[in-house]
Design an enzyme around this catalytic site. Sequence first.
Site, short mmCIF file in Angstrom:
data_model
loop_
_atom_site.label_atom_id
_atom_site.label_comp_id
_atom_site.label_asym_id
_atom_site.label_seq_id
_atom_site.Cartn_x
_atom_site.Cartn_y
_atom_site.Cartn_z
CD GLU A 60 -2.73 2.89 -3.18
OE1 GLU A 60 -3.06 3.73 -3.70
OE2 GLU A 60 -1.86 2.49 -2.65
CG ASP A 98 -1.62 0.89 1.73
OD1 ASP A 98 -2.84 1.60 0.23
OD2 ASP A 98 -2.20 2.39 2.16
#
Length: 490
Positions: free
Chosen positions: A263, A233
């Site tokens: 990400e 993340d």
Amino acid sequence: MNGVIIQYFHWYHPGNLWNEFSEKVVYLKDLGFTAVWLPPATKCSSGLEGRGYDVYDPYDLGEFNQKGGIPTRYGTKEEYLNAIRKAQEAGLAVYADLVLNHRMGADVEERMSVHQVNNEDRTEIISESFEVSAVTKFTFPGREGKYSDFIWDHHCFSGIDYGEKDGKDLKGIFKIENEYGCEWDDSVSHQFGNYDFLMGANIEYRNPYVVEEMKHWIKWYAGTTSIDGMRLDALKHVSSNFLKEWITYIKTEINPDYYILGEFWKDDAEKIENFCREMNLDISCFDVPLHYNFFRASEEGRDYDLQNLFKGSFSERMPAYSVSFVDNHDTQPLQALQSAVRDWFKPIAYSIILLSEKSYPCVFYPDLFGAEYSDIRDGTEINIKLPKVKILSKLMDARRLFAYGRQINYFNHPNCIAFTRAGNEKHQGCVVIISNSFEGHKEINLGKRCAQVVLYDFLQHRHDEITLDNEGIGIFKVNPGSVCVWVRKN
């Protein structure tokens, strides 16, 4: 193998997800999915309300009585491990969602020196150094040192967005002045001057004890869960120096075959490529620019030039390292990066990511199952209903049956484009044609080997048939604002 990921959650999923997923494993495998991205399993500062991103204790996967109970929003550790086991038994790879940037919900208050920075330019200091009280020490009393006795304190963090001075609550972004400097780590995105800080207590990866603890944790996590890979993340906020060392450790000391998906949220394919190369090509990334192309195309309708759909995309630049998607939990309605692709365009977008060559697509949970939820905005409750993409299962079948072989693009009209897949020794291939305006058509030559072949629309949007001439040439049609997948009859 035409792999497909299912993102098996959305932001407003009601919970008990591990058990729900366990019951859906065989169905997902039969649809053609090969991998699942599950949400973060770690205990959150907000307990059962947490979606996994407000990380409190990374060793608590729903095992200890902390933050209001034992389970997480999604279930218990036992249910999580059972879900992973069932997925792998069915032949699905499991990617765990891991949050490396911050911690939230600490246990003990500490005093520390900080200075405030400009929210819009974090390199600009807007206050003198001063002392602040903040809850930044994590002792995890419910776990009592099981799995790790590491105690996180303010030396493990580089910044905070909360605290107290002279009995008053502080608001803003505050750089902790520690032994690693009064400046932010420079090996992050330079958006807002320096985007090291995102939220909560921002982890200080220049602290070697923190780095060693994160290696210890990922080795524990991998051994405990037996995952096949991970989705990382918010990587533009995480030290790239740390990431390179940490990913190298994973590949050399834990499992060289782990699939690592990042990400790195940038609408700039060149910056995503630079990040992948900085990670020694050990990481893949989501194709954020392609998502925004889909979003704009759905908003602009017939005014959008379909010839530009792939322009500026990461898939165009580095297809082997790209994961394409239509929407996700951050872009869905009422979320921070809201940019949901309109319903009319979703069948088109999914036909592109599922049927294109060199694509590793990711399907979003609500697009397969639908979703209904509500949230409060400016004091008003807003209700959202996300319908299923009705032809998604047919597109999954089309990918499994026909989406093989070399691709040839016919991107030569602003409102009607097409591409062909040549097929291989086991699969016949297909013709995909798309319109964002009126009924469209393309003359396409499939070669003399296809002379007099009869084709039909596998999606059943059109009920006519096409018979190719003696040269293998035919006129392929598509309905207004629609997609057709033409395949050989019989």
